[in-house]
Structure formats: C-alpha cells, structure tokens
Design a protein around this motif. Structure first.
Motif, PDB file in Angstrom:
ATOM      1  N   GLY A 119      55.257  -5.956 -48.433  1.00  0.00           N
ATOM      2  CA  GLY A 119      54.978  -4.868 -47.503  1.00  0.00           C
ATOM      3  C   GLY A 119      55.295  -3.508 -48.094  1.00  0.00           C
ATOM      4  N   THR A 120      56.418  -3.420 -48.801  1.00  0.00           N
ATOM      5  CA  THR A 120      56.784  -2.153 -49.439  1.00  0.00           C
ATOM      6  C   THR A 120      55.780  -1.769 -50.513  1.00  0.00           C
ATOM      7  OG1 THR A 120      59.112  -2.644 -49.004  1.00  0.00           O
ATOM      8  CG2 THR A 120      58.638  -0.951 -50.650  1.00  0.00           C
ATOM      9  N   LEU A 121      55.380  -2.733 -51.340  1.00  0.00           N
ATOM     10  CA  LEU A 121      54.395  -2.434 -52.385  1.00  0.00           C
ATOM     11  C   LEU A 121      53.053  -2.001 -51.796  1.00  0.00           C
ATOM     12  CD1 LEU A 121      55.082  -5.302 -54.944  1.00  0.00           C
ATOM     13  CD2 LEU A 121      55.581  -2.879 -55.212  1.00  0.00           C
ATOM     14  N   LEU A 122      52.598  -2.700 -50.760  1.00  0.00           N
ATOM     15  CA  LEU A 122      51.336  -2.323 -50.125  1.00  0.00           C
ATOM     16  C   LEU A 122      51.441  -0.955 -49.454  1.00  0.00           C
ATOM     17  CD1 LEU A 122      50.162  -5.693 -48.537  1.00  0.00           C
ATOM     18  CD2 LEU A 122      49.081  -4.453 -50.407  1.00  0.00           C
ATOM     19  N   PHE A 123      52.563  -0.673 -48.824  1.00  0.00           N
ATOM     20  CA  PHE A 123      52.745   0.604 -48.151  1.00  0.00           C
ATOM     21  C   PHE A 123      52.763   1.768 -49.150  1.00  0.00           C
ATOM     22  CE2 PHE A 123      55.290   3.884 -46.014  1.00  0.00           C
ATOM     23  CZ  PHE A 123      54.564   4.018 -44.843  1.00  0.00           C
ATOM     24  N   VAL A 124      53.471   1.587 -50.255  1.00  0.00           N
ATOM     25  CA  VAL A 124      53.528   2.639 -51.281  1.00  0.00           C
ATOM     26  C   VAL A 124      52.161   2.835 -51.932  1.00  0.00           C
ATOM     27  CG1 VAL A 124      54.515   3.217 -53.547  1.00  0.00           C
ATOM     28  CG2 VAL A 124      55.993   2.410 -51.704  1.00  0.00           C
ATOM     29  N   SER A 125      51.477   1.737 -52.247  1.00  0.00           N
ATOM     30  CA  SER A 125      50.144   1.883 -52.850  1.00  0.00           C
ATOM     31  C   SER A 125      49.165   2.479 -51.845  1.00  0.00           C
ATOM     32  CB  SER A 125      49.637   0.549 -53.379  1.00  0.00           C
ATOM     33  OG  SER A 125      49.498  -0.379 -52.324  1.00  0.00           O
ATOM     34  N   GLY A 126      49.302   2.148 -50.559  1.00  0.00           N
ATOM     35  CA  GLY A 126      48.454   2.748 -49.534  1.00  0.00           C
ATOM     36  C   GLY A 126      48.702   4.230 -49.392  1.00  0.00           C
ATOM     37  N   THR A 127      49.969   4.624 -49.468  1.00  0.00           N
ATOM     38  CA  THR A 127      50.294   6.052 -49.414  1.00  0.00           C
ATOM     39  C   THR A 127      49.678   6.784 -50.592  1.00  0.00           C
ATOM     40  OG1 THR A 127      52.381   5.512 -48.324  1.00  0.00           O
ATOM     41  CG2 THR A 127      52.190   7.705 -49.275  1.00  0.00           C
ATOM     42  N   THR A 128      49.787   6.208 -51.775  1.00  0.00           N
ATOM     43  CA  THR A 128      49.212   6.823 -52.976  1.00  0.00           C
ATOM     44  C   THR A 128      47.694   6.912 -52.876  1.00  0.00           C
ATOM     45  OG1 THR A 128      51.030   5.864 -54.258  1.00  0.00           O
ATOM     46  CG2 THR A 128      49.117   6.670 -55.482  1.00  0.00           C
ATOM     47  N   LEU A 129      47.047   5.831 -52.455  1.00  0.00           N
ATOM     48  CA  LEU A 129      45.591   5.837 -52.327  1.00  0.00           C
ATOM     49  C   LEU A 129      45.124   6.810 -51.241  1.00  0.00           C
ATOM     50  CD1 LEU A 129      44.752   2.042 -52.690  1.00  0.00           C
ATOM     51  CD2 LEU A 129      44.217   3.865 -54.305  1.00  0.00           C
ATOM     52  N   ALA A 130      45.864   6.901 -50.144  1.00  0.00           N
ATOM     53  CA  ALA A 130      45.493   7.838 -49.082  1.00  0.00           C
ATOM     54  C   ALA A 130      45.621   9.280 -49.566  1.00  0.00           C
ATOM     55  CB  ALA A 130      46.364   7.609 -47.850  1.00  0.00           C
ATOM     56  N   LEU A 131      46.690   9.579 -50.301  1.00  0.00           N
ATOM     57  CA  LEU A 131      46.847  10.933 -50.841  1.00  0.00           C
ATOM     58  C   LEU A 131      45.738  11.265 -51.833  1.00  0.00           C
ATOM     59  CD1 LEU A 131      50.731  11.187 -51.312  1.00  0.00           C
ATOM     60  CD2 LEU A 131      49.298  12.374 -49.637  1.00  0.00           C
ATOM     61  N   LEU A 132      45.393  10.300 -52.696  1.00  0.00           N
ATOM     62  CA  LEU A 132      44.302  10.529 -53.639  1.00  0.00           C
ATOM     63  C   LEU A 132      42.972  10.716 -52.915  1.00  0.00           C
ATOM     64  CD1 LEU A 132      45.121   8.009 -56.520  1.00  0.00           C
ATOM     65  CD2 LEU A 132      45.303  10.498 -56.575  1.00  0.00           C
ATOM     66  N   SER A 133      42.771   9.962 -51.850  1.00  0.00           N
ATOM     67  CA  SER A 133      41.519  10.061 -51.095  1.00  0.00           C
ATOM     68  C   SER A 133      41.434  11.381 -50.334  1.00  0.00           C
ATOM     69  CB  SER A 133      41.417   8.886 -50.120  1.00  0.00           C
ATOM     70  OG  SER A 133      40.299   9.035 -49.294  1.00  0.00           O
ATOM     71  N   PRO A 136      44.220   4.106 -45.961  1.00  0.00           N
ATOM     72  CA  PRO A 136      44.752   3.740 -44.639  1.00  0.00           C
ATOM     73  C   PRO A 136      44.812   2.232 -44.409  1.00  0.00           C
ATOM     74  CG  PRO A 136      43.222   5.557 -44.426  1.00  0.00           C
ATOM     75  CD  PRO A 136      43.149   5.097 -45.851  1.00  0.00           C
ATOM     76  N   LEU A 137      43.879   1.476 -44.991  1.00  0.00           N
ATOM     77  CA  LEU A 137      43.911   0.016 -44.849  1.00  0.00           C
ATOM     78  C   LEU A 137      45.172  -0.561 -45.495  1.00  0.00           C
ATOM     79  CD1 LEU A 137      42.401  -2.586 -43.995  1.00  0.00           C
ATOM     80  CD2 LEU A 137      41.471  -2.633 -46.301  1.00  0.00           C
ATOM     81  N   PHE A 138      45.479  -0.121 -46.722  1.00  0.00           N
ATOM     82  CA  PHE A 138      46.696  -0.583 -47.398  1.00  0.00           C
ATOM     83  C   PHE A 138      47.941  -0.125 -46.640  1.00  0.00           C
ATOM     84  CE2 PHE A 138      44.122  -2.302 -50.425  1.00  0.00           C
ATOM     85  CZ  PHE A 138      44.708  -2.590 -51.650  1.00  0.00           C
ATOM     86  N   LEU A 139      47.914   1.099 -46.096  1.00  0.00           N
ATOM     87  CA  LEU A 139      49.044   1.586 -45.303  1.00  0.00           C
ATOM     88  C   LEU A 139      49.288   0.685 -44.093  1.00  0.00           C
ATOM     89  CD1 LEU A 139      48.595   5.447 -45.218  1.00  0.00           C
ATOM     90  CD2 LEU A 139      50.679   4.239 -45.773  1.00  0.00           C
ATOM     91  N   PHE A 140      48.225   0.343 -43.389  1.00  0.00           N
ATOM     92  CA  PHE A 140      48.350  -0.483 -42.184  1.00  0.00           C
ATOM     93  C   PHE A 140      48.868  -1.877 -42.519  1.00  0.00           C
ATOM     94  CE2 PHE A 140      46.323  -3.626 -39.363  1.00  0.00           C
ATOM     95  CZ  PHE A 140      46.978  -3.305 -38.197  1.00  0.00           C
TER      96      PHE A 140
END
Length: 127
Positions: free
Chosen positions: A55-69, A82-86
């Motif tokens: 969950g932590t890895l997915l949340f951090v990667s989702g945050t990074t991908l959302a910021l890049l997007s 947002p999908l990875f964040l959720f």
C-alpha cells in the motif's frame, strides 16, 4: 481440530498412521508472542506487514505519477496517478486496521479457551 492422517509403512511391514495438524498455530499452547513453543511475531504479522508495504509503495508511486500528470512534465496518462493513489490508500488502510484487529484477537483467544493445559498441572504440598 482438523488434521491429516497419512499411513506410514515401517521396515517391519507394519502400517502406522502419522497425523499432522492442518493449522499448526492452533496446536500451540499460547497464541500470543510471549514465550513458549510459539512461532515468532514475524509469522503472525507477516501478511499485514506485506499489505502495508504494498500500500505504501502504491501510494507513493501514485503520488509521483499524479504530480507528473498534473504538472505535465512526463507523458503519463491522466488517470494512472489517481488510480495508484486510490488502490495504495485502500491497501494501506486495510493493513493498518488489520494489525490492531490481530492484536485484539490474540489477546482475547486465551480468555475463550476453557481450562487449556490446566489438567496437566500438579500441586505439591509441603509438610
């Protein structure tokens, strides 16, 4: 207690049955993490730790991908962040709720066992 029974042939030609429990944790004297022939706490908390880590890895990667997007720095699909964040948040919350529930069930389990192991105790009287 459920167990499996396996016939074993000895050198004499006699057949004996060996049984092994299906759940070895249920045969232990105390299910908690204090002393005795009990598996380590690592085995009891292994699944919640894995869920929290994923969950932590997915949340951090989702945050990074959302910021890049959102900053349009990389060529990242809009909904991937947002999908990875959720999904990461769901795994993280599930793992964080699982640990106290596991602790509570381990604390209540000795209270529900009736006279477990008390039949073997012998009292010595001093003269």
């Amino acid at each position: 207690m459920l167990s499996t029974s396996v016939p074993i042939s000895t050198m004499d030609g006699e057949d004996t049955e060996a049984s092994t429990p299906l759940n070895p944790l249920l045969d232990r004297k105390s299910p908690g993490c204090q002393g005795g022939p009990v598996p380590s706490c690592w085995l009891l908390y292994f699944k919640p730790i894995v869920v929290i880590s994923v969950g932590t890895l997915l949340f951090v990667s989702g945050t990074t991908l959302a910021l890049l997007s959102f900053t349009q720095v990389g060529n990242v699909p809009y909904l991937l962040g947002p999908l990875f964040l959720f999904v990461g948040l769901m795994f993280l919350v599930t793992g964080l709720v699982w640990v106290p529930m596991l602790k509570q069930s381990l604390e209540q389990q000795p209270l529900t066992e009736v006279n477990h192991g008390k039949g073997d105790q012998v009292e010595h009287k001093h003269h």
